[in-house]
Design a protein around this motif. Structure first.
Motif, mmCIF file in Angstrom:
data_model
loop_
_atom_site.group_PDB
_atom_site.id
_atom_site.type_symbol
_atom_site.label_atom_id
_atom_site.label_comp_id
_atom_site.label_asym_id
_atom_site.label_seq_id
_atom_site.Cartn_x
_atom_site.Cartn_y
_atom_site.Cartn_z
ATOM 1 N N UNK A 121 0.809 -1.216 0.000
ATOM 2 C CA UNK A 121 0.000 0.000 0.000
ATOM 3 C C UNK A 121 0.847 1.273 0.000
ATOM 4 N N UNK A 122 2.014 1.204 -0.592
ATOM 5 C CA UNK A 122 2.850 2.398 -0.772
ATOM 6 C C UNK A 122 3.406 2.380 -2.194
ATOM 7 N N UNK A 123 3.678 3.558 -2.730
ATOM 8 C CA UNK A 123 4.287 3.668 -4.051
ATOM 9 C C UNK A 123 5.794 3.840 -3.894
ATOM 10 N N UNK A 124 6.589 3.146 -4.688
ATOM 11 C CA UNK A 124 8.050 3.228 -4.547
ATOM 12 C C UNK A 124 8.578 4.659 -4.612
ATOM 13 N N UNK A 125 8.072 5.445 -5.570
ATOM 14 C CA UNK A 125 8.609 6.803 -5.730
ATOM 15 C C UNK A 125 8.274 7.704 -4.551
ATOM 16 N N UNK A 126 7.186 7.386 -3.832
ATOM 17 C CA UNK A 126 6.814 8.173 -2.653
ATOM 18 C C UNK A 126 7.565 7.694 -1.416
ATOM 19 N N UNK A 127 7.668 6.396 -1.275
ATOM 20 C CA UNK A 127 8.321 5.846 -0.076
ATOM 21 C C UNK A 127 9.825 6.113 -0.107
ATOM 22 N N UNK A 128 10.449 5.855 -1.257
ATOM 23 C CA UNK A 128 11.901 6.021 -1.386
ATOM 24 C C UNK A 128 12.252 7.371 -2.022
ATOM 25 N N UNK A 129 11.621 8.419 -1.585
ATOM 26 C CA UNK A 129 11.840 9.708 -2.245
ATOM 27 C C UNK A 129 13.200 10.320 -1.923
ATOM 28 N N UNK A 130 13.920 9.787 -0.915
ATOM 29 C CA UNK A 130 15.239 10.312 -0.575
ATOM 30 C C UNK A 130 16.356 9.319 -0.887
ATOM 31 N N UNK A 131 16.006 8.147 -1.422
ATOM 32 C CA UNK A 131 17.012 7.120 -1.692
ATOM 33 C C UNK A 131 17.967 7.584 -2.793
ATOM 34 N N UNK A 132 19.268 7.662 -2.470
ATOM 35 C CA UNK A 132 20.273 8.162 -3.417
ATOM 36 C C UNK A 132 21.134 7.034 -3.999
ATOM 37 N N UNK A 133 21.371 5.988 -3.191
ATOM 38 C CA UNK A 133 22.257 4.925 -3.641
ATOM 39 C C UNK A 133 21.588 3.575 -3.411
ATOM 40 N N UNK A 134 21.623 2.740 -4.445
ATOM 41 C CA UNK A 134 21.055 1.397 -4.364
ATOM 42 C C UNK A 134 22.068 0.402 -4.923
ATOM 43 N N UNK A 135 22.504 -0.552 -4.065
ATOM 44 C CA UNK A 135 23.443 -1.590 -4.471
ATOM 45 C C UNK A 135 22.794 -2.958 -4.251
ATOM 46 N N UNK A 136 22.766 -3.775 -5.285
ATOM 47 C CA UNK A 136 22.200 -5.121 -5.197
ATOM 48 C C UNK A 136 23.222 -6.089 -5.792
ATOM 49 N N UNK A 137 23.628 -7.076 -5.009
ATOM 50 C CA UNK A 137 24.621 -8.027 -5.495
ATOM 51 C C UNK A 137 24.361 -9.413 -4.911
#
Length: 956
Positions: free
Chosen positions: A732-748
């Protein structure tokens, strides 16, 4: 008599019909001549009235005046009509018998003849009026052009003149504010606008030196330019109603109402352009639009301005260019600095003189160049206008970072908290206040906030340093030392002079190994900053007995391996930062610091803190142990009530379950196999919501991440070696609204992730790195056209600068549709053999894209849509090929600035270059890691405050 006159008229009627001679007609037809004259006069008067109506209308509304031809016509018409009226009066005023036959034939003859001549002149005036093309003209301004140096016109003003011209054409914009730091060229821009408007025929009134805001002086200037005898506000306001006049005011430093206090009516006709050094002042003046001037970014333009004054071409030595360019670099693109230093250097003819000046500019503590002192004094005006003592102290604190190449916003705000400039009960509220104070300083044009960094101009750095020197501040003694040249800074004689100091900062000294023993006490010292002294190994054990009032101690980024047991004597200590030192355990004496509120231990391998340490520090509010240390659960629970911010390693399920009660800012959850699902809402206290960084590492049973709760403050998310993670669920949340301050994303090493549709519209994402996800097939799933349709409402990757995709063997596409990457600069593609096309469309031509790192064989096998050959050709110019199967780029692919490292580059600058060119220091290539090792040397150990060490299979 009447009967005789009638008889004579009847008798002479025959004469009228028989006479053909003009001279006889002048006697017989006088009344007819006068009737004709009256008709012509009436026609000219009507034309004059029409002309006057138009002149008044255009004069009031457009500020125009009659042409010289019209003025001459009006004067001639008025004179001729007056002459006709006088003739009529003369005829009727003569004493003679009326009629054709009279005893005064000479008078009749004269009047008729004159009437004829005046009628001819009136007819000619009517013809002239009908021939007029225009009646009015824009008045020729009596104001003279203001001299402007030609070398400054194009260099400084060209980016802004067209912008302001467009605003002048906009009917909704009546007040334009121009702001920028002192010396940026605001006055020069205003003068150029003034001269340009004069050339276009506009009525312009410019008032310079408006700093003291003498309203009467301004009103007198306006009245003088408008030829008004009375300069009262009421008279000016009445005269200017409807007129089109442009007012230029230079140097506004306090609020003024143009209409109420000066008498300038603001509407579609009159407009005002003013300059101010403070953006807040532009807002207070209710500027409809604000033009903010920036320093010159083009090095060639800056060099041109400098050289116009220095006349370098007249010098005869080979090393001149290097020294001159270093001087230009120190000016930082500030036009006034370039001009003053150019003038100062114009009479320096030897290499030794130039080298001496460069050395002086590199030492902020002293400078024999009078122009530099003059410039700093000018800039101090901005400092003096800061409206609170707290704001002034916050600005002075930047002297502590005077030689830091990178200043992080988070570090600055936390420093202000530790120094007591910001008092708080909740960390987030204090952080917001810090952002507000930074905004106030930015508005005063003393600094610039860019993303997570704070930037100060070179000259401003020198200015703030000079204010903070021993005798340069009204806030107490701020003693600052910094070293760029490997010379010893702390001499015993110097230290002896510092006994009255309140704040001492000795930073970034690669030579300082030991603080000398002190022969006297420092009774007033409240803060001691020794951060960045990479060779510093120990402090005298008795030093804290000599600093009884010490409240703030920063030892970060030094080589100290243990705190002296004498730390217990720092009874008033409230802030202690030992991040990125060699300390591996905390002494028991630390528990005696009952006033301690901040304990910052980032990047220390402390492991589990000693029993009872945290619980003894009952005032402790900020505890940062990330990423390697942690607090036992039983002591963590007892501290939960007083804690305002905590960051640490989580290795037990008991601690994990306590997170929802804690204001966690940084969590590294490592090897917690009991976890199968994680809810974001449970990771931090709901009442604080301060989680900024989350790392999940080697949690083998974790299958699901549930994103829920309110919007987060998360800035960095790192998912590493989560073998069974197959779903990131948004509840019940939208990614662009919830992660509006996320600057760095690392997935490995997340082997079960198949796609990442939620990353497409993250509004603040700057860096995205994905590596070794074996079944990942596409980033964004959707049929052709669906993604493009959604992207019309929400921009794709609006802030993404760096995209790295490495070892994704099944990746087929990033997206089915072309995506817009407005900020993308670097793309790294390695070992993605199934990826056959890039998601670029025509927008790539206007983007900031500058580099593609990839393997040559993969590039040659890409598929391109019809008509996209131009895109392929464009990207081909940005390629740096890597050797297949190796993460090391070819020699040509190394960032050019790294291939030419010299002793002039500060080590911290090199770290920043690595971060910029590799897309962050979390996953360095082999080549970049070699550069990093080379940078370390025997004394320098780069400590990545805001990025993580390169991950490996054991420790991410």
């Amino acid at each position: 008599m009447a009967m005789e006159t009638a008889a004579i008229n009847v008798g002479c009627a025959c004469m009228k019909s028989l006479v053909e001679r003009d001279d006889i007609c002048y006697i017989c037809r006088t009344e007819e001549k006068l009737v004709d004259l009256a008709r012509e006069t009436k026609g000219v008067i009507a034309l004059m009235e029409d002309v006057m109506v138009k002149l008044i209308d255009e004069g009031e509304k457009l500020g125009k005046i009659p042409t010289q031809q019209v003025e001459k016509w009006l004067a001639q018409s008025e004179d001729t009509c007056n002459e006709a009226n006088d003739l009529e009066n003369e005829y009727h005023g003569k004493w003679f018998v009326r009629g054709y036959c009279t005893i005064n034939c000479y008078s009749r003859y004269d009047i008729s003849r004159r009437a004829d001549r005046i009628s001819e002149r009136l007819k000619k005036l009517k013809e002239e009026k009908n021939a007029f093309q225009v009646l009015t003209q824009i008045p020729e301004n009596i104001a003279m052009k203001i001299p402007v140096r030609p070398d400054l016109v194009d260099a400084i003003t060209s980016p802004y003149v067209n912008q302001i011209s467009n605003y002048l054409e906009d009917k909704t914009v009546n007040v334009i504010g121009i702001c920028g730091m002192i010396g940026i060229g605001k006055t020069t821009l205003l003068r150029v606008i003034h001269n340009s408007l004069l050339d276009e025929g506009h009525h312009v009134i410019m008032i310079e030196d408006s700093h003291d805001l003498d309203l009467e002086k301004i009103q007198k200037k306006i009245a003088e330019d408008l030829n008004m005898p009375n300069h009262s506000k009421r008279n000016i306001l009445h005269y200017l109603q409807g007129k089109k006049i442009l007012f230029l005011l230079d140097g506004i430093c306090q609020k003024v109402d143009f209409a109420e206090e000066i008498g300038i009516p603001l509407g579609n006709n009159s407009k005002v352009i003013f300059t101010a050094s403070n953006r807040d002042m532009c807002s207070e003046m209710r500027a409809h639009t604000i033009v903010e001037m920036k320093c010159l970014e083009d090095e060639e333009v800056a060099w041109h301005v400098f050289n116009q004054n220095a006349k370098i071409e007249n010098l005869e030595f080979d090393s001149m260019n290097d020294l001159a360019k270093e001087v230009v670099h120190k000016c930082g693109g500030l036009p006034l600095a370039l001009t003053l230093f150019g003038q100062a250097m114009s009479n320096k003819k030897t290499v030794q003189e130039w080298q001496h000046v460069v050395n002086e500019l590199n030492n902020p503590g002293r400078c024999v160049i009078s122009q530099m002192n003059s410039l700093c004094n000018k800039l101090k005006i901005c400092y003096e206008t800061l409206d609170t003592p707290t704001l002034k102290k916050c600005f002075l604190s930047f002297s502590l970072w005077h030689n830091y190449p990178i200043i992080y916003k988070e570090d600055v705000i936390q420093c202000w908290m530790g120094l007591g400039f910001i008092v708080f009960s909740k960390y987030n509220q204090a952080y917001n206040e810090g952002c507000y104070l930074l905004g106030k300083l930015e508005s005063a044009c003393l600094l610039e906030v860019v993303g997570v960094e704070v930037k100060l101009h070179q000259v401003v750095r020198r200015m703030v340093h000079s204010i903070a020197l021993e005798n340069g501040t009204r806030m107490g003694k701020w003693l600052v030392r910094g070293n760029d040249y490997g010379e010893l800074l702390l001499y015993p004689d110097d230290i002896e002079k510092w006994k009255d100091a309140e704040r001492i900062a000795v930073t970034m000294d690669p030579v300082l190994k030991v603080v000398p023993r002190l022969s006297h006490n420092f009774p007033n010292l409240v803060s001691l900053m020794l951060q960045g002294n990479s060779a510093l190994m120990r402090l005298p054990d008795e030093i804290f007995r000599q600093m009884k009032k010490l409240e703030y101690l920063d030892l970060s980024s030094t080589s100290i391996d243990q705190l002296p047991t004498g730390i217990k004597d720092a009874a008033n200590l409230q802030y202690l930062n030992i991040s990125k030192t060699k300390i591996v355990s905390l002494p028991r004496e630390l528990a005696q610091l009952k006033e301690l509120k901040f304990l910052i231990c980032r990047k220390l391998k402390l492991g589990e803190l000693e029993e009872g340490l945290v619980s003894s520090l009952y005032k402790l509010g900020v505890l940062e142990l990330q990423p390697f240390a942690f607090v036992p659960a039983k002591y963590l629970r007892s501290s939960a009530g007083s804690m305002k911010r905590i960051g640490m390693l989580v290795k037990s399920l008991v601690v994990f379950n306590l997170l929802s009660e804690l204001p966690t800012c940084y969590i590294q959850i490592e090897k917690l196999d009991e976890l199968e699902s994680i809810s974001f809402e449970s990771l931090s206290c709901k009442n604080h919501g301060c989680l900024e960084k989350l790392k999940l590492t080697a949690c083998n049973e974790l299958r699901e991440l549930v994103v829920d709760g309110k919007e987060s403050n998360l800035k960095k998310l790192h998912l590493w070696d989560l073998k069974n993670l197959n779903w990131i669920k948004f509840n019940e949340v939208e990614p662009r609204s919830y992660f509006q301050k996320l600057r760095k994303l690392y997935i490995a090493k997340c082997k079960n992730l198949k796609n990442l549709p939620w990353i497409l519209h993250l509004p603040a994402l700057v860096t995205l790195k994905i590596k070794q996800c074996e079944i990942l097939e596409e980033f964004v799933c959707g049929k052709d056209g669906e993604i493009q349709q959604v992207s019309e409402s929400y921009p794709t990757f609006p802030m993404l600068e760096i995209l790295s995709i490495v070892s994704l063997p099944k990746l087929l596409s990033i997206s089915n549709d072309p995506l817009i990457f407005p900020c993308l600069s670097n793309l790294i593609v390695e070992d993605c053999r199934e990826l056959s096309r890039l998601p670029f469309g025509p927008h790539i031509f206007t983007s900031k894209f500058r580099r593609l790192d990839c393997e040559e064989g993969w590039w040659n096998g890409l598929t391109w849509d019809d008509g996209h050959n131009d895109i392929r050709s464009y990207i081909a110019t940005k390629i740096n090929f890597k050797n297949a199967g190796s993460s090391q780029p070819s020699s040509s692919s190394c960032p050019p600035i790294l291939t030419s490292l010299s002793h002039h580059i500060h080590p911290m600058d090199c770290c920043k270059l690595l971060e910029n060119n590799s897309g962050g220091v979390d996953w360095l290539t082999e080549n970049e890691m070699k550069i990093e090792e080379a940078l370390k040397g025997p004394t320098f150990q780069p400590a990545y405050e805001h990025a993580d060490p390169p991950p490996n299979s054991e420790n991410p």
